[in-house]
Enzyme design. Structure first.
Site, short mmCIF file in Angstrom:
data_model
loop_
_atom_site.label_atom_id
_atom_site.label_comp_id
_atom_site.label_asym_id
_atom_site.label_seq_id
_atom_site.Cartn_x
_atom_site.Cartn_y
_atom_site.Cartn_z
N LYS A 125 0.80 -1.22 0.00
CA LYS A 125 0.00 0.00 0.00
C LYS A 125 0.84 1.27 0.00
O LYS A 125 1.85 1.37 0.68
CB LYS A 125 -0.88 0.01 1.24
CG LYS A 125 -2.30 -0.41 0.96
CD LYS A 125 -3.06 -0.48 2.25
CE LYS A 125 -2.99 0.80 3.02
NZ LYS A 125 -3.76 1.90 2.42
N GLY A 462 -15.19 -17.12 3.69
CA GLY A 462 -16.49 -16.58 3.26
C GLY A 462 -16.81 -16.80 1.81
O GLY A 462 -17.79 -17.44 1.46
N SER A 463 -15.97 -16.26 0.90
CA SER A 463 -16.33 -16.39 -0.50
C SER A 463 -15.81 -17.70 -1.08
O SER A 463 -14.77 -18.21 -0.67
CB SER A 463 -15.76 -15.21 -1.30
OG SER A 463 -14.36 -15.16 -1.18
N GLU A 514 -21.01 -16.19 -0.75
CA GLU A 514 -21.02 -14.80 -1.24
C GLU A 514 -21.18 -14.63 -2.76
O GLU A 514 -20.62 -13.69 -3.32
CB GLU A 514 -19.76 -14.05 -0.75
CG GLU A 514 -19.55 -14.08 0.75
CD GLU A 514 -18.28 -13.35 1.22
OE1 GLU A 514 -17.77 -12.48 0.50
OE2 GLU A 514 -17.82 -13.67 2.34
N CYS A 546 -8.55 -1.15 -11.48
CA CYS A 546 -9.23 0.05 -11.04
C CYS A 546 -10.42 -0.33 -10.16
O CYS A 546 -10.99 -1.39 -10.33
CB CYS A 546 -9.75 0.84 -12.24
SG CYS A 546 -8.44 1.33 -13.36
N TRP A 591 -12.65 1.88 2.08
CA TRP A 591 -12.77 1.62 0.65
C TRP A 591 -13.88 2.45 0.01
O TRP A 591 -14.38 2.13 -1.07
CB TRP A 591 -12.94 0.11 0.40
CG TRP A 591 -11.70 -0.64 0.83
CD1 TRP A 591 -10.48 -0.09 1.15
CD2 TRP A 591 -11.54 -2.05 0.99
NE1 TRP A 591 -9.59 -1.09 1.50
CE2 TRP A 591 -10.21 -2.29 1.41
CE3 TRP A 591 -12.40 -3.15 0.82
CZ2 TRP A 591 -9.73 -3.59 1.67
CZ3 TRP A 591 -11.91 -4.43 1.06
CH2 TRP A 591 -10.58 -4.63 1.49
N CYS A 673 -6.75 -9.35 6.85
CA CYS A 673 -6.11 -9.90 5.65
C CYS A 673 -4.60 -9.88 5.65
O CYS A 673 -4.01 -9.75 4.60
CB CYS A 673 -6.52 -9.07 4.46
SG CYS A 673 -7.89 -9.75 3.61
N HIS A 724 -3.25 -16.92 -2.22
CA HIS A 724 -2.74 -15.97 -3.21
C HIS A 724 -1.98 -16.68 -4.33
O HIS A 724 -1.47 -16.03 -5.23
CB HIS A 724 -1.84 -14.93 -2.53
CG HIS A 724 -2.57 -14.18 -1.44
ND1 HIS A 724 -3.60 -13.33 -1.72
CD2 HIS A 724 -2.46 -14.22 -0.11
CE1 HIS A 724 -4.07 -12.84 -0.58
NE2 HIS A 724 -3.41 -13.37 0.41
N CYS A 756 -7.53 -16.43 3.30
CA CYS A 756 -8.47 -15.37 2.90
C CYS A 756 -9.59 -16.03 2.10
O CYS A 756 -9.64 -17.26 1.97
CB CYS A 756 -7.73 -14.31 2.07
SG CYS A 756 -8.67 -12.78 1.83
N1 GLN Z 1 -15.39 -12.60 3.50
C1 GLN Z 1 -14.56 -12.06 2.47
C2 GLN Z 1 -14.22 -13.16 1.47
O1 GLN Z 1 -14.14 -14.28 1.86
C3 GLN Z 1 -13.28 -11.50 3.03
C4 GLN Z 1 -12.43 -10.90 1.96
C5 GLN Z 1 -11.24 -10.15 2.47
O2 GLN Z 1 -10.75 -10.38 3.54
N2 GLN Z 1 -10.74 -9.22 1.70
O3 GLN Z 1 -14.00 -12.89 0.30
ZN ZN Z 2 -8.66 -11.67 3.68
#
Ligand code: GLN
Ligand code: ZN
Length: 784
Positions: A125, A462-463, A514, A546, A591, A673, A724, A756
């Protein structure tokens, strides 16, 4: 070609200037061009031609908006990917590990994106913005030289088009503060210590730019405003002061004259307060200093250098109170010119590009007047030129523009929705109790009884992967091509598939996946009142990526539950607990473009109250586990140490306000994260979540003993699967990581999860990886 006589009158940029402009193109032309090139659909010449078009269009626009084309007021701030990468390539600071790198743009993109199994430069960042830069790698052996002349060529190109630009380059002190030492460097080596070797390369660059006729060069030194960056680089403020003295003393000592050794130097310090570093910079002999008067102050005015007063906010989207800004300018001693506080890189191009049709307005949460309260990049350039005219000719010279701004601000302050009395009353009535849940051990007992989970429970963040069918359905629905019912059916089918898959894999706490969320902030912004979304409000996040941040303009309310129906449906399919998924208040603020007319803390608490109501509704629908993600908690941390405690107090407070209404038997999770906690480790405990999941796979669980040492005793899910990368970790690998975790913290608090969310991955990797994760958990459980 060397006409550089700008200081004979003693003035610099009398018509005003900006520190930088969006680079991606008004319609994201550059994004499309680079992505087409990366995909092999076009060649290098086509890309160069498209980039040239973007640059020339920017020049034309800036001159049309009133910047002087002749005196270096127009910044030359283009980049194909990132300005820090540009500096690294210009100065020859390419890491050895990129042996045999192709010259020119192909090599440049390899540094940015990697190639084959060659990993790219790390990305992180940029100060307290949502922009990400590439981290230079420096070793004792790095040889600096003027290795690339793209900046010079772009200056000549602009000149041919009739505009004498001011080339913009990251300055030497900041460049080294941002760099990390390469893996080959010995323990204790600091890139910062290479300053004396780096400065001659800048001198060579200045010489080349002077030859090309550049009257000014802008060297960006945001590193000077950030304690956080200094700490990370292991450098003291006194050392930075010395570095400023020596680097700029050396550069300023090169003489300025026509065709001579260097252009005039404008050094910028955006994103905060330059503080006591103003003095060494001023004394170094540079011709001008740009300070950020939106975030920072100018307690001492420079005595030698000309001051470019950054009174127009480069970072937010609100129209400025021009009268107040003019007073601010009037209060500054000595000769000043008008500027933006930062580059305009962080705001969209033009409010007038927004279509703002009535039909879309309602869905997008825009009041019709909102347009008049906003200033994107082009509006900000006009604000700068108006103030410059007022400085030169007195306020009456621009009376209409000043009055119009005042009227728009008054309209904004009084507009319906900006202040909602019921929201204000609810906030005013909050007491300490609203921020506190019951005792942690009682919650643990109540949750154990209700959930009956095994030791080392398994879950995900989550996702689940966003397949192209999901994306297609969502966008068809947004365009009105797919009806509500068909859309709901499609999403429910996806949720059912994801729930069945998790059951079959054997995960303990499930998620709905999600599929209905485009983005974890935009989704909520569209459903809450007080937010607006834009059609074309794109800003660069990194490279060609973007984002379109929502605009938080009014008091926040929740007209209806936002996530309950999806979660209820998912829970109806299974006996296993399904987590309710929310985005936390700090991340929603981080954000978005947030209103500037009240403290952030108040805005965060308004969002928190809306989330608190959502938590209550989820509980009523039978949800036993609620996760409130705060991946941006560390992102918003102020750059100056003195401001950090206050930030942590209100940010942690807003999370607690969002979650503290939950019953003892409701398990509250959060997700962060990243794994380097440093200054936020205390705050993580302060969040008082029952379970915190964090990134840990790449750093091999490093953070777990740190948490243990800090006395953290709640549930923790250190990621054991690095999402990642497309790699599938083996059972043995996950078992080892988990083993490291349970040996350094009480196994009773450990959860098993990926680093994540899985939305950017494909099922081909995700399925086997999750199976391995569950198998590893079983193995380690058996050995407890
Ligand atoms: N709950 C979100 C996902 O699983 C969390 C995403 C994140 O931490 N940026 O995508
Ligand atoms: Zn995350």
């Amino acid at each position: 070609m060397t006409t550089t006589d700008t200081t004979s009158t003693g003035a610099a940029f009398p018509g005003g200037t900006i520190l930088g402009y969006p680079r991606i193109g008004r319609r994201r032309e550059l994004k499309r061009a680079v992505e087409a090139y990366w995909a092999g659909r076009t060649d290098l010449d086509t890309l160069e031609a498209a980039a040239r078009e973007v640059r020339l269009a920017t020049l034309r626009r800036l001159v049309e908006l009133g910047l002087d084309p002749a005196d270096g007021s127009v910044p030359g701030s283009f980049s194909f990917y990132d300005q820090v990468l540009d500096a690294a390539v210009t100065l020859g600071a390419v890491p050895d590990r990129f042996d045999g790198l192709q010259p020119g743009l192909p090599g440049y993109f390899t540094l940015a994106r990697g190639a084959g199994d060659q990993p790219p430069l790390e990305m992180t960042k940029w100060f307290d913005t949502n922009y990400h830069y590439l981290v230079p790698e420096i070793s004792p052996a790095t040889t600096f030289s003027l290795a690339d002349d793209r900046v010079v060529r772009e200056h000549l190109e602009a000149r041919e088009a009739g505009v004498t630009t001011r080339p913009v380059v990251v300055g030497p002190v900041t460049f080294l503060l941002l760099a990390k030492s390469s893996d080959a460097a010995p323990e204790g080596f600091r890139p910062f210590d290479r300053l004396a070797d780096l400065v001659p390369a800048y001198a060579a660059l200045l010489g080349a730019l002077a030859q090309a006729g550049a009257p000014w060069v802008q060297l960006d030194e945001p590193g000077l405003v950030s304690d956080t960056l200094l700490d990370a680089a292991g450098v003291t403020r006194a050392e930075v002061a010395d570095a400023v003295r020596s680097a700029y003393g050396t550069l300023a000592a090169l003489t300025v004259d026509d065709g001579g050794a260097r252009p005039r130097l404008l050094v910028t310090a955006p994103y905060g307060d330059l503080g006591d570093l103003l003095t060494p910079l001023d004394e170094s002999g540079v011709e001008a200093i740009a300070v950020d008067l939106v975030r920072g102050s100018a307690p001492v005015a420079p005595t030698r250098a000309h001051l470019v007063a950054g009174v127009i906010d480069g970072h937010g989207v609100w129209r400025a109170d021009l009268e107040a800004r003019l007073d601010r300018l009037g209060a500054l001693a000595g000769p000043v010119s008008v500027g933006t506080s930062t580059s305009l890189l962080h705001v969209p191009h033009d409010v007038d590009d927004e279509t703002w049709s009535d039909a879309a307005a309602d869905r997008a949460g825009r009041t019709p007047e909102l347009r008049r309260w906003l200033a994107f990049a082009d509006q900000k350039v006009r604000e700068v030129t108006v103030l410059a005219r007022a400085l030169a000719g007195g306020p009456d010279a621009v009376r209409d523009a000043l009055d119009e701004a005042s009227a728009a601000l008054a309209e904004r302050a009084a507009a319906p929705g900006v202040v909602v009395p019921a929201v204000r009353e609810r906030l005013a009535a909050l007491t300490e109790d609203d921020f506190a849940r019951g005792a942690h051990d009682e919650r643990v007992a109540a949750q154990r009884e209700r959930l009956g989970l095994p030791p080392l429970p398994t879950t995900t963040i989550g996702s689940f992967p966003q397949t192209s069918e999901i994306r297609k359905a969502r966008s068809a629905w947004a365009k009105g091509e797919l009806g509500d019912e068909a859309y709901t059916t499609a999403m429910r089918a996806e949720i059912e598939r994801v729930v069945r898959l998790q059951e079959e894999i054997g995960l303990d706490v499930l998620v709905h996946g999600e599929p209905e969320r485009n983005d974890m902030v935009q989704y909520f912004a569209e459903l809450l009142d007080g937010f607006a979304t834009t059609d074309l409000g794109w800003v660069q996040s990194y490279g060609s990526r973007c984002v379109r941040p929502p605009i938080l303009w009014g008091d926040v309310t929740r007209p209806a539950p936002m996530t309950v129906e999806w979660t209820r449906y998912a829970q109806s399919l299974t006996e296993q607990p399904v987590k309710g998924m929310l985005t936390g208040p700090v991340t929603i603020l981080a954000w978005s473009f947030v209103r500037d007319d009240q403290p952030l803390a108040d805005t965060a608490n308004q969002v928190a109250l809306a989330l608190r109501d959502e938590v209550r509704d989820l509980e009523e629908a039978g949800t036993a586990v609620v996760q409130v993600d705060e991946p941006a908690l560390r992102e918003l941390l102020p750059l100056r140490r003195a401001d950090q405690a206050d930030y942590l107090r209100w940010s942690v407070g807003s999370f607690r306000l969002a979650t503290a209404g939950a019953a003892a038997s409701t398990q509250v999770h959060t997700h962060l994260c990243y794994s380097e906690f440093g200054e936020v480790i205390g705050a993580i405990d302060g969040l008082d979540a029952d379970v915190t999941s964090i990134e840990a796979a790449r750093s091999r669980m490093e953070v777990v003993p740190e948490l243990n040492a800090a006395g953290y005793a709640r549930g923790v899910g250190p990621g054991v699967y690095d999402i990642h990368s497309p790699r599938v970790p083996s059972v043995q690998e996950v078992t080892e990581l988990l083993g490291l975790a349970v040996r350094s913290i009480d196994p009773a608090v450990v959860w098993v999860n990926p680093d994540c969310g899985l939305k950017t991955r494909g099922y081909a990797e995700v399925e086997p990886s999750l199976r391995h994760l569950v198998a590893a958990a079983q193995t380690v459980r058996a050995g407890l």
